[in-house]
Motif scaffolding. Sequence first.
Motif, mmCIF file in Angstrom:
data_model
loop_
_atom_site.group_PDB
_atom_site.id
_atom_site.type_symbol
_atom_site.label_atom_id
_atom_site.label_comp_id
_atom_site.label_asym_id
_atom_site.label_seq_id
_atom_site.Cartn_x
_atom_site.Cartn_y
_atom_site.Cartn_z
ATOM 1 N N GLN A 16 0.731 -1.409 0.199
ATOM 2 C CA GLN A 16 0.047 0.023 0.047
ATOM 3 C C GLN A 16 1.046 1.579 -0.467
ATOM 4 N N ARG A 17 1.991 1.292 1.118
ATOM 5 C CA ARG A 17 2.920 2.569 1.324
ATOM 6 C C ARG A 17 3.361 2.331 -0.395
ATOM 7 N N ASP A 18 3.942 1.811 -0.872
ATOM 8 C CA ASP A 18 4.686 1.559 -2.724
ATOM 9 C C ASP A 18 3.886 2.316 -3.503
ATOM 10 N N GLN A 21 2.851 5.670 -3.053
ATOM 11 C CA GLN A 21 4.422 6.460 -3.105
ATOM 12 C C GLN A 21 4.786 6.205 -4.352
ATOM 13 N N SER A 26 0.505 9.948 -0.543
ATOM 14 C CA SER A 26 1.136 9.170 0.695
ATOM 15 C C SER A 26 -0.741 8.104 1.064
ATOM 16 N N ILE A 27 -0.164 6.980 1.861
ATOM 17 C CA ILE A 27 -1.469 5.847 2.057
ATOM 18 C C ILE A 27 -2.263 6.695 3.225
#
Length: 84
Positions: A16-18, A21, A26-27
Amino acid sequence: MDKLLTYLNSLAPGAQRDFAQRCGTSIGYLRKAISVGQRLGESLCINIDRESAGAVRCEDLAPSVDWAYLRRSALQAVAQPEAA
């Protein structure tokens, strides 16, 4: 926004973070936008469409934008490049 939430929830937290990004955000921002029904900018919509490989389409995120017109315009520009 339901499709975006479903897509995000299908990813592991690190993925999710990737994903966020790669989309240029941001998530936390995406989750907040989903929860309050915030309108996402067109550029972010395009990034989400691209990075989700079409699983979440621009039309799902910003239905008021005439995406079909923009896609046709882009295709026409490629087919008919400007004369030098």
